[in-house]
Design a protein around this motif. Structure first.
Motif, PDB file in Angstrom:
ATOM      1  N   MET A   1       1.242  -1.569   0.318  1.00  0.00           N
ATOM      2  CA  MET A   1       0.139  -0.213   0.048  1.00  0.00           C
ATOM      3  C   MET A   1       1.198   1.464  -0.210  1.00  0.00           C
ATOM      4  O   MET A   1       1.802   1.291   0.762  1.00  0.00           O
ATOM      5  CB  MET A   1      -0.747   0.163   1.334  1.00  0.00           C
ATOM      6  CG  MET A   1      -1.805  -0.538   1.242  1.00  0.00           C
ATOM      7  SD  MET A   1      -3.234  -0.985   0.040  1.00  0.00           S
ATOM      8  CE  MET A   1      -3.780   0.784   0.640  1.00  0.00           C
ATOM      9  N   PRO A   2       1.103   2.181  -1.298  1.00  0.00           N
ATOM     10  CA  PRO A   2       1.553   3.686  -0.745  1.00  0.00           C
ATOM     11  C   PRO A   2       0.909   4.273   0.515  1.00  0.00           C
ATOM     12  O   PRO A   2      -0.322   4.581   0.844  1.00  0.00           O
ATOM     13  CB  PRO A   2       0.722   3.878  -2.212  1.00  0.00           C
ATOM     14  CG  PRO A   2      -0.611   3.593  -2.559  1.00  0.00           C
ATOM     15  CD  PRO A   2      -0.432   2.323  -1.582  1.00  0.00           C
ATOM     16  N   ALA A   3       1.539   5.167   0.532  1.00  0.00           N
ATOM     17  CA  ALA A   3       1.497   5.821   1.380  1.00  0.00           C
ATOM     18  C   ALA A   3       0.141   7.156   1.482  1.00  0.00           C
ATOM     19  O   ALA A   3      -0.180   7.081   0.069  1.00  0.00           O
ATOM     20  CB  ALA A   3       3.081   7.136   2.261  1.00  0.00           C
ATOM     21  N   ASN A   4      -0.561   7.322   2.471  1.00  0.00           N
ATOM     22  CA  ASN A   4      -1.002   8.490   2.377  1.00  0.00           C
ATOM     23  C   ASN A   4      -0.962   9.831   1.721  1.00  0.00           C
ATOM     24  O   ASN A   4      -1.638  10.107   1.129  1.00  0.00           O
ATOM     25  CB  ASN A   4      -2.535   9.166   3.203  1.00  0.00           C
ATOM     26  CG  ASN A   4      -2.785   7.627   4.294  1.00  0.00           C
ATOM     27  OD1 ASN A   4      -3.183   6.542   3.198  1.00  0.00           O
ATOM     28  ND2 ASN A   4      -2.846   7.584   5.805  1.00  0.00           N
ATOM     29  N   THR A   5      -0.206  10.138   1.489  1.00  0.00           N
ATOM     30  CA  THR A   5       0.607  11.680   1.237  1.00  0.00           C
ATOM     31  C   THR A   5       2.142  11.506   0.475  1.00  0.00           C
ATOM     32  O   THR A   5       2.492  10.832   1.197  1.00  0.00           O
ATOM     33  CB  THR A   5       0.970  12.383   2.857  1.00  0.00           C
ATOM     34  OG1 THR A   5      -0.585  13.392   3.398  1.00  0.00           O
ATOM     35  CG2 THR A   5       1.316  13.815   1.655  1.00  0.00           C
ATOM     36  N   LEU A   6       2.220  11.566  -0.563  1.00  0.00           N
ATOM     37  CA  LEU A   6       3.033  11.464  -1.358  1.00  0.00           C
ATOM     38  C   LEU A   6       3.562  13.367  -1.133  1.00  0.00           C
ATOM     39  O   LEU A   6       2.672  14.243  -1.614  1.00  0.00           O
ATOM     40  CB  LEU A   6       2.945  11.465  -3.137  1.00  0.00           C
ATOM     41  CG  LEU A   6       3.778  11.852  -3.739  1.00  0.00           C
ATOM     42  CD1 LEU A   6       4.567  10.646  -3.517  1.00  0.00           C
ATOM     43  CD2 LEU A   6       2.910  10.652  -5.397  1.00  0.00           C
ATOM     44  N   VAL A   7       4.654  13.669  -0.990  1.00  0.00           N
ATOM     45  CA  VAL A   7       5.352  14.862  -1.527  1.00  0.00           C
ATOM     46  C   VAL A   7       6.460  14.480  -2.720  1.00  0.00           C
ATOM     47  O   VAL A   7       6.973  13.708  -2.481  1.00  0.00           O
ATOM     48  CB  VAL A   7       6.571  15.062  -0.470  1.00  0.00           C
ATOM     49  CG1 VAL A   7       7.240  16.723  -0.728  1.00  0.00           C
ATOM     50  CG2 VAL A   7       5.419  15.634   0.915  1.00  0.00           C
ATOM     51  N   PHE A   8       5.432  15.059  -3.518  1.00  0.00           N
ATOM     52  CA  PHE A   8       6.171  14.868  -4.674  1.00  0.00           C
ATOM     53  C   PHE A   8       7.350  15.896  -5.604  1.00  0.00           C
ATOM     54  O   PHE A   8       6.534  17.191  -6.077  1.00  0.00           O
ATOM     55  CB  PHE A   8       5.109  14.664  -6.305  1.00  0.00           C
ATOM     56  CG  PHE A   8       6.027  13.785  -7.390  1.00  0.00           C
ATOM     57  CD1 PHE A   8       7.388  14.157  -7.714  1.00  0.00           C
ATOM     58  CD2 PHE A   8       5.343  13.143  -8.343  1.00  0.00           C
ATOM     59  CE1 PHE A   8       8.071  13.216  -8.957  1.00  0.00           C
ATOM     60  CE2 PHE A   8       6.203  12.622  -9.585  1.00  0.00           C
ATOM     61  CZ  PHE A   8       7.618  13.209  -9.831  1.00  0.00           C
ATOM     62  N   ALA A   9       8.379  16.109  -5.531  1.00  0.00           N
ATOM     63  CA  ALA A   9       9.032  17.617  -5.579  1.00  0.00           C
ATOM     64  C   ALA A   9      10.005  16.907  -6.681  1.00  0.00           C
ATOM     65  O   ALA A   9      10.607  16.013  -7.694  1.00  0.00           O
ATOM     66  CB  ALA A   9      10.182  17.750  -5.436  1.00  0.00           C
ATOM     67  N   TRP A  10      10.785  18.523  -8.055  1.00  0.00           N
ATOM     68  CA  TRP A  10      11.080  17.962  -8.961  1.00  0.00           C
ATOM     69  C   TRP A  10      12.042  19.791  -9.111  1.00  0.00           C
ATOM     70  O   TRP A  10      11.841  20.588  -8.208  1.00  0.00           O
ATOM     71  CB  TRP A  10      10.683  17.528 -10.363  1.00  0.00           C
ATOM     72  CG  TRP A  10       9.761  19.137 -11.008  1.00  0.00           C
ATOM     73  CD1 TRP A  10       9.386  20.138 -12.287  1.00  0.00           C
ATOM     74  CD2 TRP A  10       8.616  19.557 -10.111  1.00  0.00           C
ATOM     75  NE1 TRP A  10       8.808  20.443 -11.902  1.00  0.00           N
ATOM     76  CE2 TRP A  10       7.926  20.106 -11.042  1.00  0.00           C
ATOM     77  CE3 TRP A  10       7.122  18.494  -9.504  1.00  0.00           C
ATOM     78  CZ2 TRP A  10       6.330  20.974 -10.468  1.00  0.00           C
ATOM     79  CZ3 TRP A  10       6.508  19.719  -9.357  1.00  0.00           C
ATOM     80  CH2 TRP A  10       5.956  20.957 -10.238  1.00  0.00           C
ATOM     81  N   GLY A  11      13.421  19.094 -10.499  1.00  0.00           N
ATOM     82  CA  GLY A  11      14.419  20.035 -10.468  1.00  0.00           C
ATOM     83  C   GLY A  11      15.591  19.319 -10.350  1.00  0.00           C
ATOM     84  O   GLY A  11      15.566  18.484 -10.063  1.00  0.00           O
ATOM     85  N   ASN A  12      16.484  20.389 -10.851  1.00  0.00           N
ATOM     86  CA  ASN A  12      17.441  19.738 -11.227  1.00  0.00           C
ATOM     87  C   ASN A  12      18.775  20.545 -10.257  1.00  0.00           C
ATOM     88  O   ASN A  12      19.239  21.537 -10.122  1.00  0.00           O
ATOM     89  CB  ASN A  12      18.287  20.152 -12.235  1.00  0.00           C
ATOM     90  CG  ASN A  12      19.725  19.530 -12.745  1.00  0.00           C
ATOM     91  OD1 ASN A  12      20.212  19.673 -12.266  1.00  0.00           O
ATOM     92  ND2 ASN A  12      20.077  20.289 -13.954  1.00  0.00           N
TER      93      ASN A  12
END
Length: 150
Positions: free
Chosen positions: A1-12
């Motif tokens: 099961m995935p975690a309830n909250t996803l923090v999805f960050a992007w950048g170089n």
């Protein structure tokens, strides 16, 4: 099961203030919060739609351009809604476009989502994040600690 909250960050991480997103995710990961998972990449891609499945909420995080010398908030957080991009390619997607792909593929609305934008001003290859951006990152992390616990 995935975690309830996803923090999805992007950048170089190699381009000055463009590292703000990955640095944010790294700091959140170090908080060891239950039911919070962090994911980073250089950019959003159509395949990331699968990372949204089974989540209860998503916080997208990126550095934002357009910093002026005037007074401005240290960060901005706003709700996101699915929307088609006017782009002809999926090489670089917006969070709203990724949410739209989710809705199209899954056949239902995506989880509630927000975009946290942290202003940056220096994007040179090989440079560290600016001192001003690091200060804004610290303020965004203080806010996020409370938001993630809510």
């Amino acid at each position: 099961m995935p975690a309830n909250t996803l923090v999805f960050a992007w950048g170089n991480p190699s381009r000055g203030d463009d590292a703000l997103g990955p640095l944010f995710a790294e700091a959140v990961q170090a908080m060891n919060l239950p039911q919070v998972e962090c994911l980073t990449d250089f950019q959003l891609q159509i395949e990331h739609t699968l990372d949204l499945v089974g989540r209860q909420r998503i916080l997208f995080v990126d550095a934002s351009c357009g910093v002026s010398d005037g007074v401005q908030p240290p960060f901005h957080c706003a709700p996101l809604h699915p929307a088609r991009d006017s782009s002809y390619t999926t090489h670089a997607m917006s969070p709203a476009a990724l949410l739209q792909v989710f809705a199209d593929v899954q056949g239902h609305a995506p989880p509630p989502s927000w975009l946290l934008a942290i202003p940056g001003q220096s994007w040179e290859l090989g440079q560290p994040p600016s001192a001003a951006a690091q200060a804004r990152l610290a303020q965004a992390l203080d806010w996020a600690g409370q938001w993630l616990h809510a």
